[in-house]
Design a protein around this motif. Structure first.
Motif, PDB file in Angstrom:
ATOM      1  N   GLY A 190      52.211  19.839 -34.823  1.00  0.00           N
ATOM      2  CA  GLY A 190      51.477  19.276 -35.956  1.00  0.00           C
ATOM      3  C   GLY A 190      50.309  20.186 -36.319  1.00  0.00           C
ATOM      4  O   GLY A 190      49.645  20.732 -35.437  1.00  0.00           O
ATOM      5  N   LEU A 191      50.079  20.377 -37.607  1.00  0.00           N
ATOM      6  CA  LEU A 191      49.000  21.260 -38.073  1.00  0.00           C
ATOM      7  C   LEU A 191      48.146  20.520 -39.098  1.00  0.00           C
ATOM      8  O   LEU A 191      48.627  20.160 -40.170  1.00  0.00           O
ATOM      9  N   PHE A 192      46.874  20.286 -38.765  1.00  0.00           N
ATOM     10  CA  PHE A 192      45.921  19.713 -39.725  1.00  0.00           C
ATOM     11  C   PHE A 192      45.429  20.861 -40.600  1.00  0.00           C
ATOM     12  O   PHE A 192      44.433  21.512 -40.284  1.00  0.00           O
ATOM     13  N   PHE A 193      46.153  21.100 -41.678  1.00  0.00           N
ATOM     14  CA  PHE A 193      46.037  22.361 -42.407  1.00  0.00           C
ATOM     15  C   PHE A 193      44.759  22.506 -43.232  1.00  0.00           C
ATOM     16  O   PHE A 193      44.456  23.593 -43.716  1.00  0.00           O
ATOM     17  N   GLN A 194      43.995  21.441 -43.388  1.00  0.00           N
ATOM     18  CA  GLN A 194      42.763  21.519 -44.172  1.00  0.00           C
ATOM     19  C   GLN A 194      41.507  21.569 -43.306  1.00  0.00           C
ATOM     20  O   GLN A 194      40.403  21.681 -43.832  1.00  0.00           O
ATOM     21  N   CYS A 195      41.667  21.490 -41.986  1.00  0.00           N
ATOM     22  CA  CYS A 195      40.506  21.400 -41.100  1.00  0.00           C
ATOM     23  C   CYS A 195      39.874  22.757 -40.829  1.00  0.00           C
ATOM     24  O   CYS A 195      40.557  23.710 -40.443  1.00  0.00           O
ATOM     25  N   LEU A 196      38.566  22.818 -40.994  1.00  0.00           N
ATOM     26  CA  LEU A 196      37.780  23.983 -40.614  1.00  0.00           C
ATOM     27  C   LEU A 196      37.213  23.747 -39.219  1.00  0.00           C
ATOM     28  O   LEU A 196      37.211  22.615 -38.724  1.00  0.00           O
ATOM     29  N   PRO A 197      36.722  24.780 -38.536  1.00  0.00           N
ATOM     30  CA  PRO A 197      36.125  24.593 -37.207  1.00  0.00           C
ATOM     31  C   PRO A 197      34.990  23.576 -37.249  1.00  0.00           C
ATOM     32  O   PRO A 197      34.283  23.455 -38.256  1.00  0.00           O
ATOM     33  N   ASN A 198      34.791  22.836 -36.152  1.00  0.00           N
ATOM     34  CA  ASN A 198      33.752  21.798 -36.108  1.00  0.00           C
ATOM     35  C   ASN A 198      32.468  22.288 -35.440  1.00  0.00           C
ATOM     36  O   ASN A 198      31.597  21.495 -35.122  1.00  0.00           O
ATOM     37  N   LYS A 199      32.367  23.603 -35.212  1.00  0.00           N
ATOM     38  CA  LYS A 199      31.158  24.173 -34.631  1.00  0.00           C
ATOM     39  C   LYS A 199      30.675  25.345 -35.476  1.00  0.00           C
ATOM     40  O   LYS A 199      31.474  26.072 -36.059  1.00  0.00           O
ATOM     41  N   THR A 200      29.359  25.539 -35.516  1.00  0.00           N
ATOM     42  CA  THR A 200      28.793  26.642 -36.282  1.00  0.00           C
ATOM     43  C   THR A 200      27.442  27.027 -35.714  1.00  0.00           C
ATOM     44  O   THR A 200      26.833  26.263 -34.951  1.00  0.00           O
ATOM     45  N   LEU A 201      26.950  28.206 -36.076  1.00  0.00           N
ATOM     46  CA  LEU A 201      25.607  28.628 -35.687  1.00  0.00           C
ATOM     47  C   LEU A 201      24.590  27.976 -36.620  1.00  0.00           C
ATOM     48  O   LEU A 201      24.817  27.868 -37.820  1.00  0.00           O
ATOM     49  N   ALA A 202      23.458  27.553 -36.070  1.00  0.00           N
ATOM     50  CA  ALA A 202      22.420  26.928 -36.885  1.00  0.00           C
ATOM     51  C   ALA A 202      21.074  27.049 -36.175  1.00  0.00           C
ATOM     52  O   ALA A 202      21.008  27.267 -34.956  1.00  0.00           O
ATOM     53  N   LEU A 203      19.992  26.938 -36.945  1.00  0.00           N
ATOM     54  CA  LEU A 203      18.665  26.929 -36.357  1.00  0.00           C
ATOM     55  C   LEU A 203      18.462  25.634 -35.574  1.00  0.00           C
ATOM     56  O   LEU A 203      19.082  24.620 -35.860  1.00  0.00           O
ATOM     57  N   LYS A 204      17.578  25.672 -34.573  1.00  0.00           N
ATOM     58  CA  LYS A 204      17.388  24.504 -33.722  1.00  0.00           C
ATOM     59  C   LYS A 204      16.953  23.279 -34.506  1.00  0.00           C
ATOM     60  O   LYS A 204      17.327  22.162 -34.202  1.00  0.00           O
ATOM     61  N   GLU A 205      16.119  23.509 -35.537  1.00  0.00           N
ATOM     62  CA  GLU A 205      15.606  22.374 -36.292  1.00  0.00           C
ATOM     63  C   GLU A 205      16.546  21.934 -37.414  1.00  0.00           C
ATOM     64  O   GLU A 205      16.302  20.951 -38.111  1.00  0.00           O
ATOM     65  N   GLU A 206      17.650  22.679 -37.594  1.00  0.00           N
ATOM     66  CA  GLU A 206      18.571  22.372 -38.681  1.00  0.00           C
ATOM     67  C   GLU A 206      19.608  21.336 -38.242  1.00  0.00           C
ATOM     68  O   GLU A 206      20.170  21.424 -37.154  1.00  0.00           O
ATOM     69  N   LYS A 207      19.838  20.346 -39.092  1.00  0.00           N
ATOM     70  CA  LYS A 207      20.833  19.325 -38.801  1.00  0.00           C
ATOM     71  C   LYS A 207      22.183  19.743 -39.391  1.00  0.00           C
ATOM     72  O   LYS A 207      22.257  20.186 -40.531  1.00  0.00           O
ATOM     73  N   CYS A 208      23.211  19.617 -38.602  1.00  0.00           N
ATOM     74  CA  CYS A 208      24.563  19.952 -39.051  1.00  0.00           C
ATOM     75  C   CYS A 208      25.320  18.676 -39.373  1.00  0.00           C
ATOM     76  O   CYS A 208      25.662  17.911 -38.470  1.00  0.00           O
ATOM     77  N   THR A 209      25.544  18.446 -40.628  1.00  0.00           N
ATOM     78  CA  THR A 209      26.284  17.255 -41.036  1.00  0.00           C
ATOM     79  C   THR A 209      27.378  17.668 -42.000  1.00  0.00           C
ATOM     80  O   THR A 209      27.258  18.655 -42.722  1.00  0.00           O
ATOM     81  N   ARG A 210      28.441  16.906 -41.997  1.00  0.00           N
ATOM     82  CA  ARG A 210      29.542  17.169 -42.920  1.00  0.00           C
ATOM     83  C   ARG A 210      30.360  15.888 -43.044  1.00  0.00           C
ATOM     84  O   ARG A 210      30.155  14.923 -42.324  1.00  0.00           O
TER      85      ARG A 210
END
Length: 260
Positions: free
Chosen positions: A58-78
């Motif tokens: 099975g391939l979830f063909f629209q999914c991007l990685p769920n991890k990224t680089l960010a500054l410590k004070e930056e919130k990662c939301t999606r």
């Protein structure tokens, strides 16, 4: 948990682990014995070029990685992860000389992205759940059998034992070899890592395409255009990802299972 009578200290001797998936139930010793005895007697009649393995994923063909680089004070939301899924079947032989074009199964018979498209990059089939079925597998295998028969080749095809892979009696060039029940995670070369390598490359291509999209947005000073991937995009990306799976990678995984 310590026992006061000098008994075994549970926290030092024991640990908790999760038993899950087919590997947990797979009889490893029995599987390896079958692979080194019964299977090898069958494969001895075929050259490495004529020993194939096939499996689907099975391939979830629209999914991007769920991890990224960010500054410590930056919130990662999606937003929520896309659950749009395709089933991809791949097949390859042991001597690295042939990787068959993938077969892709989706839910929609005629996706919107196929409008005005005369030729698809790879074979696409559909059903309500986007799953492999015995009918689709038999159709794919018989077409492959015609190709090998026309080339006057006889091959052995290792497949896992499941309802979607029925026994087919009227094949002329292909001998189907079914793995024992619950041994796919141990013996199936595709399941051992070839599919993992394919998905990793697919995800890299997704990220690359997404970065190009962001760069174009920045140049145009627009931030409101949502990055989307349709089924046609996925077919082209699946074809490219499979072509980029190195032949040496295929050989390493196949030889590592000691099956083919």
């Amino acid at each position: 948990m310590r026992r006061g009578d000098g008994g075994v200290q549970a926290e030092e001797r024991n640990t908790f682990c999760v038993i899950s998936g087919e590997a947990a139930a797979a009889p490893k010793e029995e599987a390896q014995h079958w692979a080194s005895d019964a299977l090898q007697k069958i494969l001895a009649m075929y050259t490495p070029a004529d020993r194939y393995s096939t499996d689907e994923t099975g391939l979830f063909f629209q999914c991007l990685p769920n991890k990224t680089l960010a500054l410590k004070e930056e919130k990662c939301t999606r937003g929520k992860k896309s659950k749009s899924r395709l089933t991809v079947l791949v097949a390859a032989n042991v001597d690295r000389s042939d990787k068959q074009p993938p077969l892709v199964i989706g839910k929609s018979k005629n996706p919107r992205s196929f409008k005005h498209v005369k030729t698809l990059p790879i074979c696409y089939k559909s059903n309500k759940k986007a799953w492999m079925t015995s009918q689709l597998f038999e159709e794919w295998l018989k077409n492959l059998d015609k190709q090998f028969s026309a080339s006057k080749r006889e091959i052995a095809m290792v497949v896992d034992n499941c309802p979607a892979h029925p026994k087919i009696d009227d094949l002329k060039a292909i001998e189907l070899i079914f793995l024992p029940p619950n041994t796919t995670s141990i013996l199936q070369p595709c399941d051992q890592g070839i599919i993992k390598a394919f998905k990793k490359i697919y995800r890299k291509l997704m990220v690359r395409s997404y970065l190009v999209h962001l760069e174009e947005q920045m140049k145009a000073r627009k931030r409101d255009q949502v990055y989307t991937v349709d089924v046609l995009d996925a077919l082209y990306r699946i074809k490219e990802a499979w072509s980029l799976v190195k032949q040496q990678c295929v050989a390493n995984f196949v030889s590592g299972t000691q099956v083919l």
